[in-house]
Write a protein that holds these residues in place. Structure first.
Motif, PDB file in Angstrom:
ATOM      1  N   LEU A 122       0.846  -1.183   0.000  1.00  0.00           N
ATOM      2  CA  LEU A 122       0.000   0.000   0.000  1.00  0.00           C
ATOM      3  C   LEU A 122       0.884   1.237   0.000  1.00  0.00           C
ATOM      4  O   LEU A 122       1.739   1.394   0.880  1.00  0.00           O
ATOM      5  CB  LEU A 122      -0.920   0.019   1.221  1.00  0.00           C
ATOM      6  N   LYS A 123       0.679   2.079  -0.976  1.00  0.00           N
ATOM      7  CA  LYS A 123       1.443   3.321  -1.052  1.00  0.00           C
ATOM      8  C   LYS A 123       0.554   4.552  -0.944  1.00  0.00           C
ATOM      9  O   LYS A 123       0.999   5.601  -0.510  1.00  0.00           O
ATOM     10  CB  LYS A 123       2.232   3.380  -2.362  1.00  0.00           C
ATOM     11  N   LYS A 124      -0.695   4.398  -1.357  1.00  0.00           N
ATOM     12  CA  LYS A 124      -1.592   5.550  -1.397  1.00  0.00           C
ATOM     13  C   LYS A 124      -2.996   5.134  -0.951  1.00  0.00           C
ATOM     14  O   LYS A 124      -3.553   4.158  -1.452  1.00  0.00           O
ATOM     15  CB  LYS A 124      -1.648   6.126  -2.806  1.00  0.00           C
ATOM     16  N   CYS A 154      -1.951   7.869   7.986  1.00  0.00           N
ATOM     17  CA  CYS A 154      -1.280   7.491   6.741  1.00  0.00           C
ATOM     18  C   CYS A 154       0.122   8.098   6.683  1.00  0.00           C
ATOM     19  O   CYS A 154       1.105   7.402   6.372  1.00  0.00           O
ATOM     20  CB  CYS A 154      -2.092   7.967   5.534  1.00  0.00           C
ATOM     21  N   LEU A 187       2.635   6.686   4.118  1.00  0.00           N
ATOM     22  CA  LEU A 187       1.706   6.484   3.019  1.00  0.00           C
ATOM     23  C   LEU A 187       1.190   7.820   2.502  1.00  0.00           C
ATOM     24  O   LEU A 187       0.996   8.762   3.278  1.00  0.00           O
ATOM     25  CB  LEU A 187       0.516   5.631   3.474  1.00  0.00           C
ATOM     26  N   LYS A 188       0.941   7.912   1.210  1.00  0.00           N
ATOM     27  CA  LYS A 188       0.303   9.078   0.633  1.00  0.00           C
ATOM     28  C   LYS A 188      -1.193   9.011   0.926  1.00  0.00           C
ATOM     29  O   LYS A 188      -1.788   7.931   0.948  1.00  0.00           O
ATOM     30  CB  LYS A 188       0.522   9.133  -0.879  1.00  0.00           C
ATOM     31  N   SER A 231      -5.028   5.144  -6.329  1.00  0.00           N
ATOM     32  CA  SER A 231      -4.994   4.777  -4.908  1.00  0.00           C
ATOM     33  C   SER A 231      -5.068   3.260  -4.754  1.00  0.00           C
ATOM     34  O   SER A 231      -5.820   2.592  -5.464  1.00  0.00           O
ATOM     35  CB  SER A 231      -6.160   5.436  -4.162  1.00  0.00           C
ATOM     36  N   ARG A 240      -2.829  -4.160   4.884  1.00  0.00           N
ATOM     37  CA  ARG A 240      -1.767  -4.624   3.994  1.00  0.00           C
ATOM     38  C   ARG A 240      -1.258  -6.018   4.369  1.00  0.00           C
ATOM     39  O   ARG A 240      -0.240  -6.472   3.854  1.00  0.00           O
ATOM     40  CB  ARG A 240      -0.632  -3.615   3.926  1.00  0.00           C
TER      41      ARG A 240
END
Length: 442
Positions: free
Chosen positions: A4-6, A23, A28-29, A77, A319
């Protein structure tokens, strides 16, 4: 394990701010969505990206599944955090996320469906050995069926919207003579709030306390009861003040409540943060009321007494990470108290000072100059105090509320101070009807 990045935050106000900060704490973004009325909101300013999803009306923006999914796809996302309210317990929304391969930060759509329909939830809890309030085994949409069920259960009864929550579509009906009128009002309210007119009935308990158990569960099948909260202070079925732990709960009853909550969550395959809500009829007897398949407004009191960041845990679980603790790890430290600050009018915040200092936490999306729109829930902030005892937390809260300044709109600050000075509240001699009776006399 998922990467998970965004994360897109499908909400607004203080909970959107809370999630965005969580976040960022994890690197995280965060993507904000907003209605036209919220273009200058704090959550929009704090997010890494923001995208408008429609007009001020909730059904055209924050309840618009198509627009929110499109926003997630446009911003690439990986996940959507629904917060509370709006689409957080919407089976269709969770299923759409699943279909589009977007991680929904919450339980699976089938679990939301199972626990969202109150009659099915009761049946599931009964199979899991959880005590339930008599009645409520069958949903209905017509007056004749409802009247027949009410007579079978025996008055007084509690009429509820099957797809409901937050007190919407809920009525206490004292006699058969009042049933037709109250049924019509409640069903109309349920249809408007949830687009669903299915109703159900329970036996009405006249003097219970409202106790809820916070659980957290991972994808590996681990479930932990983080602690319990006392949410007895309510006005028209809307929570006003929340406390943790519930001092009215004997330790033996507390452990039984934890055990049935964990067992039920395991049996339905629950994942994420959730809340099992109970009515405490006396110190030894409690009954399942409903399960909220989302983070709760009052989660900060559980965070402060457990030392856990529940929103961060939601993200880690999403995640694929296992819970980093088990039930034996959980201890309740000290006492926490939350007051919900409501704006009774819309308008521009002309002056703002929110309390701070040892033992005080404030969750809000307010800032000086912000214009509170008239389109959404009235809660604009939560003040939470934390101390070694209930008495100390109440003292801190009185000081915090007295220090708070929110000018330009009318709020419930003075009302909350009055409540905290009521002898019955101080002595914990209340039930879920206490505040309605109190306000009827003042």
């Amino acid at each position: 394990m998922l990467i998970l990045k965004k994360v897109l935050v499908a909400n607004r106000g203080e909970i959107a701010v809370r999630i965005i900060r969580a976040c960022h704490n994890l690197g995280l973004k965060a993507v904000a969505v907003y209605s036209v009325a919220d273009k200058n909101s704090l959550h929009v300013q704090l997010a890494d990206e923001a995208i408008c999803i429609g007009p001020a009306e909730p059904n055209k923006s924050y309840l618009n599944i198509r627009e929110i999914i499109a926003a997630a796809e446009i911003t690439q996302s990986d996940a959507i955090h629904p917060g509370y309210g709006f689409l957080s317990e919407n089976e269709e929304f969770a299923k759409k996320c699943e279909d589009e391969k977007i991680t929904f930060i919450g339980p699976q759509s089938r679990v939301i469906a199972l626990m969202g329909e109150k009659a099915r939830a009761r049946e599931t809890m009964l199979k899991a050995g959880v005590p339930v309030v008599p009645g409520g085994d069958t949903e209905f949409t017509d007056l004749i069926s409802g009247s027949a069920f009410a007579k079978k259960i025996g008055f007084p009864v509690m009429l509820k919207a099957s797809a409901g929550g937050g007190g919407k579509g809920m009525r206490v009906i004292q006699s058969a003579e009042n049933f037709s009128k109250e049924f019509g009002l409640a069903q109309s309210e349920a249809q408007h709030a949830f687009n669903d007119n299915h109703m159900y009935l329970e036996k009405y308990l006249p003097h219970p306390r409202h106790i809820e158990v916070q659980i957290i569960a991972d994808h590996q099948g681990n479930v932990t009861a983080v602690g319990e909260r006392d949410c007895t202070i309510q006005q028209h079925h809307q929570k006003v003040i929340e406390e943790a732990p519930a001092i009215a709960l004997p330790e033996k009853t507390r452990q039984r409540m934890f055990a049935v909550s964990v067992k039920a969550a395991k049996e339905i395959g629950y994942v994420g943060a959730g809340t099992m809500e109970f009515l405490l009829d006396d110190p030894e007897h409690f009954y399942f009321m409903e399960m909220n398949t989302r983070i709760q407004v009052e989660h900060p009191v559980s965070e402060l007494t457990s030392g856990l960041d529940l929103v961060e845990l939601q993200l880690l679980i999403a995640r694929g990470e296992p819970l980093p603790f088990n039930q034996e790890y959980i201890t309740t430290n000290n006492f926490a108290l939350e007051c919900r600050i409501n704006a009774l009018t819309a308008g521009k915040i002309s002056a703002l000072h929110l309390p701070s200092g040892y033992g005080i936490r404030v969750d809000t999306g307010l800032y000086q100059g912000y214009i509170i729109p008239p389109n959404y829930d009235s809660m604009v902030a939560k003040i939470i105090t934390f101390g070694p005892s209930r008495k100390k937390a109440i003292t801190l809260m009185k000081t915090a509320l007295d220090e708070a300044v929110i000018s330009g709109v009318n709020t419930n600050l003075d009302f909350l101070v009055q409540l905290l000075n009521e002898p019955d509240y101080i002595e914990n001699k209340t039930d879920i009807n206490w505040l309605d009776k109190l306000t009827a006399t003042i």
